[in-house]
Design an enzyme around this catalytic site. Sequence first.
Site, PDB file in Angstrom:
ATOM      1  N   SER A   1      -9.490   2.366   2.891  1.00  0.00           N
ATOM      2  CA  SER A   1      -8.537   3.043   2.032  1.00  0.00           C
ATOM      3  C   SER A   1      -7.591   2.095   1.295  1.00  0.00           C
ATOM      4  CB  SER A   1      -7.709   4.015   2.877  1.00  0.00           C
ATOM      5  OG  SER A   1      -6.962   3.317   3.868  1.00  0.00           O
TER       6      SER A   1
ATOM      7  N   LYS B   1       0.821  -1.211   0.000  1.00  0.00           N
ATOM      8  CA  LYS B   1       0.000   0.000   0.000  1.00  0.00           C
ATOM      9  C   LYS B   1       0.860   1.267   0.000  1.00  0.00           C
ATOM     10  CE  LYS B   1      -3.876   2.005   2.662  1.00  0.00           C
ATOM     11  NZ  LYS B   1      -4.696   1.815   3.873  1.00  0.00           N
TER      12      LYS B   1
ATOM     13  N   SER C   1      -9.810  -0.281   7.007  1.00  0.00           N
ATOM     14  CA  SER C   1      -9.277  -0.052   5.661  1.00  0.00           C
ATOM     15  C   SER C   1      -8.795  -1.303   4.948  1.00  0.00           C
ATOM     16  CB  SER C   1      -8.117   0.954   5.716  1.00  0.00           C
ATOM     17  OG  SER C   1      -8.590   2.253   5.957  1.00  0.00           O
TER      18      SER C   1
END
Length: 449
Positions: A147, A72, A171
């Site tokens: 996210s 990420k 997330s």
Amino acid sequence: MRAIEIARAVTARKTTARHMAEQALARIEAGRSLNAVITIDPDRMRAEADAVDARVAAGESLPLAGVPVVIKDNIWVGGWRITQGSKLFAGFTAPEDAIAIVRLRRAGAVIVGIGATSEFACKGVTTSLLYGPTRHPQNPELTPGGSSGGPAVAVAAGLVPLAIGTDAGGSSRRPPAHVGVVGFKPSYGAIPYGPGFAEAGWGISVMAPIAADVEDARLAFEAMAGFDPRDPATFALPGADHAKPLRLAYSPRLGLDVAVDDEVSSGLRHAVDRLRAAGMAIADADPVWPADLAEDAVMPLQHAGLAALYGDAFRSDATQFDPDIAKQIERGLALSGADVARALEASTQIARAFAAFFLDVDVLLAPTVPCVAWPFTQLGPSMIGGRPASPRGHAVFTPFVNHAGVPAISIPCGTNAQGLPFGMQLIAARGRDRLLLDVAAAAQRALLG
């Protein structure tokens, strides 16, 4: 191939880390329209893969030998551009690896790309001014949530077998639920966090493996977990304790007065019935929360954190920020110290309520999400369960877990009439990560059987 299968094949020298990395790169290039992997570095990737092949040839035993991984875009990977999805960091190159990344590489993983995140990982839809929207693999007009949408889509679309996200409020559980894969949020402190960016939500964010199945998530977790003196929150995890009969419970709304789509509610109940039919003894039980406690009570912590970190930059040039993040910063700038103290107290109350619940229950089953994916142009669906929904209505079942510091994992458990997935969340007491993984693996096998 699953991560565990790739590692075995590379270890047995039936294939090479270089070959697996090249295949992953080709899939990433073919899947560009998803906007899941936003940065690649083929030369660096090939050098990493070749180094793994040399280690295997020298006789090293590597649990993640040659496994292609997407990381990420808010986790430091030394030498790579890492931006947090923000224009403020568009030219930032991570000076070193986060401890978890060091451990992944030590285990033989090969980093093949960086996965998209919403700005500062503080939004439930994976869009940013820097990269645009990440799209759902089943419908490009929909969001995978956020996210960690990029890492989740990279796994769901078959670009890579494994990705690493972060989770400060769901997330890395909600996006996996929306795209039909597994997302594991470990106990706070189970995996070292940092070195890296300062966090808007201090003390709740964790590194989170995302994979197609629980066993691959477990493989990554075991590679990254364990005490490190550089992170004072870390601790050594105990093994899974199966000395007594497991006490499992199901809570259809996590004890909260929140809306859930009928198809999700009935799908969860059907999945729980299947687990019971497979031999799991599952009672019905809800956590008991202090009166009127909801996510709104703790959101000031994120808003205040964003304001502390980026308030000056926002005042200087608000156009550098995603408008939705700008609103959070504005809210944070308007908060008082007493507002933040009340939010900290609410966070403590959540942790105490979960701790009390897990005195009598080993693993709690609950929804991961109350709805399926929605258009990426919206912060959330306008209606959930036949009721008007707030922009955070889709996120109601995950944030309390972070504030309690306990482990949770989302596994696929059904789809709606249009074939869009939703997930079942399994939660345990802090430090019981390995027990939770055992139960989740058994549940996934039963639901697939």
